[in-house]
Each structure stands twice: as structure tokens, then as C-alpha cells.
Design an enzyme around this catalytic site. Structure first.
Site, PDB file in Angstrom:
ATOM      1  N   GLU A   1      23.309  47.454  30.479  1.00 58.89           N
ATOM      2  CA  GLU A   1      22.069  47.467  31.247  1.00 58.89           C
ATOM      3  C   GLU A   1      22.035  46.231  32.150  1.00 58.89           C
ATOM      4  O   GLU A   1      22.129  45.106  31.681  1.00 58.89           O
ATOM      5  CB  GLU A   1      20.882  47.450  30.294  1.00 58.89           C
ATOM      6  CG  GLU A   1      19.576  47.574  31.016  1.00 58.89           C
ATOM      7  CD  GLU A   1      18.403  47.709  30.065  1.00 58.89           C
ATOM      8  OE1 GLU A   1      18.239  46.827  29.195  1.00 58.89           O
ATOM      9  OE2 GLU A   1      17.652  48.685  30.172  1.00 58.89           O
TER      10      GLU A   1
ATOM     11  N   CYS B   1      13.364  50.213  32.436  1.00 57.77           N
ATOM     12  CA  CYS B   1      14.224  50.584  31.306  1.00 57.77           C
ATOM     13  C   CYS B   1      14.784  51.986  31.456  1.00 57.77           C
ATOM     14  O   CYS B   1      15.890  52.264  31.031  1.00 57.77           O
ATOM     15  CB  CYS B   1      13.450  50.460  30.006  1.00 57.77           C
ATOM     16  SG  CYS B   1      11.899  51.339  30.059  1.00 57.77           S
TER      17      CYS B   1
ATOM     18  N   GLU C   1      11.103  50.301  21.503  1.00 58.25           N
ATOM     19  CA  GLU C   1      11.410  50.876  22.822  1.00 58.25           C
ATOM     20  C   GLU C   1      12.376  49.919  23.496  1.00 58.25           C
ATOM     21  O   GLU C   1      11.980  48.819  23.891  1.00 58.25           O
ATOM     22  CB  GLU C   1      10.133  50.985  23.668  1.00 58.25           C
ATOM     23  CG  GLU C   1       9.114  51.958  23.145  1.00 58.25           C
ATOM     24  CD  GLU C   1       9.542  53.407  23.291  1.00 58.25           C
ATOM     25  OE1 GLU C   1      10.427  53.701  24.116  1.00 58.25           O
ATOM     26  OE2 GLU C   1       8.995  54.237  22.553  1.00 58.25           O
TER      27      GLU C   1
ATOM     28  N   LYS D   1       1.582  39.864  21.583  1.00 62.23           N
ATOM     29  CA  LYS D   1       2.320  38.728  22.153  1.00 62.23           C
ATOM     30  C   LYS D   1       2.986  39.251  23.419  1.00 62.23           C
ATOM     31  O   LYS D   1       4.027  39.897  23.368  1.00 62.23           O
ATOM     32  CB  LYS D   1       3.372  38.223  21.136  1.00 62.23           C
ATOM     33  CG  LYS D   1       3.847  36.798  21.337  1.00 62.23           C
ATOM     34  CD  LYS D   1       4.501  36.512  22.661  1.00 62.23           C
ATOM     35  CE  LYS D   1       5.959  36.931  22.736  1.00 62.23           C
ATOM     36  NZ  LYS D   1       6.530  36.696  24.100  1.00 62.23           N
TER      37      LYS D   1
END
Ligand code: NAP
Ligand code: MG
Length: 472
Positions: free
Chosen positions: A379, A281, A247, A172
Site C-alpha cells: 500500500e 484505503c 479496518e 483517540k
């Protein structure tokens, strides 16, 4: 085929009409124009895809390492032949500068596929341990869920490793960047992958993604994305005892120790922080500088940042494209406002849109950032760099380790030994020593809230095996 996509999913080696009629519009973030539509897959589509993956599992599990290697490298060949189309597609979906799409977004997955093709041949699928033979068996059917920021690389890291291990897959992809996932599905088929081994269902996270995570016939979920969604997927997988690999996000530190080459460390550091519009990331979003070199580093960083003028991704001179969507742009601007409100010093950049059309954010640098500020803890996922000051190496280490995350980082010192000794105390999964280059065969993944498990290289393949010991 990829152009003008409509309400279809890729299952059992070919295109199928989706069960429902809900569509997702794919938008070019530089022009804000709709460039295509894909199916917003439903639970019924996930069912169909999982059934295909389950049916294909026994045959693929018994394929030889040679077969798997041939298909992995054959897929790289097909992708290479379609590299111009793939790069253009990624630039259109994501807004990444075309040169970056060519070099990194398409170039890196080619190396990763080649690495898995080589590693699968050497992988210890059977090992003698005393009177036992320990077999590495595939986990089974893998549900893969990926984000938009490296839309091809993140798929290839997990799907390539899963295939090398002998697993079958339902993917997906992110709703912002589904087209490149469908191109990859075609490439696998063209390379000779048997039908049903890799299936792709585009859709929304809370619908198609959730259906995949909750599906009783999925043995493992491999997820890359935000820590918030990762937590909920980990909890759901725990409830049904599925294997899970996560992750997740990061807030990585670039630690410039006294004696380091400050000019180089800052230049490389800014480039790392702004790579892919800061939508990375592993980005070094915090620069930690000793007080003796602080003012110099701030001036160098501001000058470096100003070279990242936002622009048209199709212009070869552009190094900074738009954010992927308006939500992401607003989120990044919100953090720039938060930084100013918390008293950080805006050295360069702005909350204002640098370009009217497209989801652009100005490259921004904050100095005098305190470790507790939101811009030093959360983040941001945009071109916003926070520069923090420390007065001794213990303080630098405390700041570097002082977030919930632990994905990547950099350390610069007079010698690589000194940098490596400091890095050993960092609670993070990857550290570049004096600018060491990214290695796609080294395990990649997070400590703490940055995730569970590792991708890439031999370790990445191991994520998708389970052991059967036979005693003789
Ligand atoms: P996200 O919102 O977590 O989405 C990631 C994927 O999960 C998308 O495919 C999303 O679908 C899907 N999803 C969302 N909600 C879900 C649910 N309830 N159940 C199942 N699937 C669901 O992350 P993002 O904003 O797209 O990506 C940025 C994040 O990814 C950042 O935090 C970044 O650090 C992280 N990231 C980590 C790594 C790493 O290797 N550690 C690499 C790249 C990115 P939709 O597209 O429909 O929302
Ligand atoms: Mg999203």
C-alpha cells in the site's frame, strides 16, 4: 472554540485540562504552518475518559431507539450548520481540496449519520427464536482509534454505529487531524447527547492509543488504520479478550475485462486511485488491463493523470492536494523510486517535488508493472497508479487476488452480469460493478489482511452488539 485549541481533552460533555503538559502541533500540509496545538493525551487522560464512558454506559444502554435516532440526526443537523467551518478545518489539517472536503469529507458523514438514525429505528434489538427472545445488547465501552485520511468519516462510521447499538465511546483520533474530532464532540453535545457517552482524547498512537487498547474497562476496540498497527491491536485485544474490529489497508484492483468501455473504466479508475491524493484505503491502485486494450488504457491513464495537477487546496480548480505530512510524502516518493528501480515504466509523474512548499507528490502512473513488484503489492497511500497486463481472465483473477489485502475493487465488462460473475471470485469486501456508486448503507470492510469486521449500514451496527437469549 476549535481555533486556538490548547491542552484540553473532551470528557463528560465538556472541555477539561489534560493531566500532562505534552502538546501536539497540528500542521497544515499545504503551507507547512502550525495551525494549532492539542493535548498529547496520556494514560491518565485515557483513564479519566474511560471512567466517564463507563459511568454513562447504563443510562445510554437503556435509551430508546427513538432517543438514539434523534441524537444521531440532530448531530447531523449541527454538523450541517457548521459545514463550512468543518470543511475548512479538514482542508487545513489534511490538505484535501476544499471542494472535496465539502462534498466528501463532510458530506459523506452527514449521510452516514442519517443512515444510522434511520436504521436504528428498524434494528432488530429483540427477536423471537422459538421459545427464546434474543436481545441485541450493547457491547459496552468502545475504544475507537482512527486515522487521518478521512478524519471525520472514519470517526462517524464507528462512533455513529456504536451509539446506535447503545455503546459509549472513548475516541483517540489521529494526531495529524485531531481538530475535526473535537468539533464532532461539540456537535454531539449540542445535539443533546448525554455527558460521557462520547469522549475524545487526542494523543499519540503508542501512548494514548495503546493505553486505550490496554485499558481493562474498555470492552471493545474499533480500529481503522494500517495493517501493521492493526495486527498489534488485534493481538493485544486477544490477550485481554476484548472484542475487536479492524479496518486496515488495501491494494485494490480495478479489473477491465475485454468488451468493457475502456475509456470510462480508465477515467473512473484514475479518479478513484487519486481520490484524496491517493490517501484512500479502498483506492484502486492496481489497474488490470487485457493485452488487447493495454496500450490504449496506458495512454488514457496518463492523459487522465496529467489533469490532476497538484495545487493549493483552497483553489476551487485543485483536484490534488499535498500528502498529509512529510513522512507520508517521503514514503510515496520512496515507492516511485522503487517502481523505477524494479523496472516498471514511468509513464507520467516523477519523484521530484512538483511544488516547493507543502508536502506535494506528482501524480504518477507506472506501466509494465509485474505482479510481484513492491508497487503492485504494498500500500503506497499516494497518487501512484500501477497498470498491469493480463492475457486471459484466469490470469486477471490470479493477479487481482494475488496480494495480502482484500478491501475493495472494481470490475468492468460488456455486461454487469459478466462483471458480477468475475467479482464473485474476488477475495475482497467491496466490488463496484461497471462503476457502481459507493453505498454508505452497504457493509464496508476487508477480507484477508484488510481487516476483521464490517462498518456502515445495519451490519455496522451489529458489530457493536452482543446477544442475550432469554428462554421462556
Ligand atoms: P496508523 O499509523 O495505523 O494509525 C492509525 C491510528 O492508530 C492513529 O490514530 C494512530 O495514532 C494510532 N496508533 C498508532 N500506533 C498505535 C498503537 N501502537 N496503539 C494504538 N494506536 C496506535 O495508520 P495511518 O498511517 O494513520 O493511516 C493510514 C492507514 O489506514 C492505511 O494503511 C490505510 O489503508 C488505513 N485505512 C484503512 C481504512 C479501512 O476502512 N480499511 C480506512 C482508512 C485508512 P497516531 O496518529 O498518533 O499515529
Ligand atoms: Mg499516523
Amino acid at each position: 472554540m476549535i481555533e486556538g485549541m490548547d491542552n484540553r481533552i473532551y470528557v463528560d460533555g465538556g472541555w477539561q485540562q489534560a493531566a500532562g503538559s505534552d502538546l501536539i502541533e497540528v500542521v497544515n500540509p499545504a503551507t507547512e504552518a502550525v495551525i494549532g496545538t492539542v493535548a498529547a493525551g496520556s494514560a491518565a487522560d485515557i483513564d479519566t475518559a474511560v471512567a466517564a464512558a463507563r459511568a454513562a454506559a447504563p443510562q445510554w444502554a437503556s435509551s430508546s431507539p427513538e432517543d438514539r435516532a434523534r441524537i444521531l440526526s440532530g448531530t447531523a443537523d449541527v454538523l450541517k450548520a457548521r459545514a463550512d467551518e468543518a470543511s475548512a478545518l479538514i482542508t487545513a489539517e489534511l490538505g484535501a481540496p476544499l471542494s472535496l472536503s465539502q462534498r466528501l469529507h463532510v458530506g459523506l458523514p452527514l449521510s452516514v449519520l442519517a443512515s444510522y438514525a434511520e436504521l436504528v429505528m428498524a434494528y432488530p434489538f429483540a427477536e423471537e427464536v422459538g421459545n427464546s427472545v434474543v436481545w441485541a445488547r450493547p457491547v459496552g465501552v468502545v475504544g475507537a482509534i482512527t486515522p487521518w485520511n478521512y478524519p471525520l468519516h472514519q470517526i462517524v462510521t464507528k462512533v455513529g454505529a456504536a451509539l446506535a447499538a447503545g455503546c459509549t465511546v472513548v475516541l483517540k483520533p489521529a494526531e495529524d487531524t485531531p481538530l475535526i474530532a473535537y468539533l464532532l464532540a461539540e456537535a454531539f453535545t449540542e445535539a443533546g447527547l448525554p455527558p460521557g457517552v462520547v469522549n475524545v482524547v487526542s494523543g499519540r498512537g503508542p501512548v494514548a492509543g495503546q493505553a486505550l487498547v490496554g485499558h481493562p474497562d474498555v470492552d471493545m476496540v474499533s480500529f481503522t488504520g494500517s495493517t501493521a498497527v492493526g495486527r498489534s491491536i488485534g493481538a493485544a485485544a486477544g490477550g485481554s479478550l476484548k472484542r475487536v474490529a479492524l479496518e486496515l489497508g488495501g491494494k485494490s484492483a480495478n479489473v477491465i475485462l475485454p468488451g468493457a468501455d475502456v475509456t470510462k473504466a480508465v477515467k473512473v479508475g484514475v479518479g478513484n486511485a487519486y481520490l484524496n491524493g491517493g490517501q484512500t484505503c479502498s483506492a484502486w491502485t492496481r489497474m488490470l488491463v487485457h493485452e488487447s486494450a493495454y496500450d490504449e488504457a496506458v495512454a488514457l491513464a496518463a492523459a487522465a493523470a496529467e489533469k490532476y495537477a497538484p495545487g493549493d487546496p483552497l483553489d476551487p480548480a485543485t483536484r490534488l492536494g499535498p500528502m498529509v505530512n512529510s513522512k507520508q510524502r517521503d514514503r510515496v516518493r520512496g515507492y516511485i523510486e522503487a517502481g523505477m528501480a524494479e523496472g516498471a515504466r514511468l509513464v507520467t509523474g516523477s519523484v521530484d517535488a512538483p511544488i516547493d512548499r507543502g508536502y506535494y507528490v506528482a501524480p504518477t502512473v507506472f506501466a509494465d508493472v509485474q505482479p510481484g513488484m513492491r508497487i503492485a503489492q504494498e500500500e503506497i497511500f499516494g497518487p501512484v497508479l500501477s497498470i498491469l497486463r493480463y492475457s486471459d481472465t484466469d490470469e486477471a483473477l490470479a493477479i487481482a487476488n494475488g496480494t495480502d489485502y482484500g478491501l475493495a475493487g472494481g470490475v468492468w465488462a460488456a455486461t454487469s452480469e459478466e462483471a458480477s460473475t468475475f467479482a464473485a471470485k474476488m477475495t475482497t469486501g467491496q466490488v463496484d460493478i461497471n462503476g457502481g456508486a459507493f453505498n454508505p448503507r452497504a457493509p464496508f470492510g476487508g477480507f484477508k489482511s484488510s481487516g476483521i469486521g464490517r462498518e456502515l449500514g445495519r451490519h455496522g451496527i451489529t458489530e457493536f452488539v452482543q446477544y442475550q437469549s432469554q428462554q421462556f
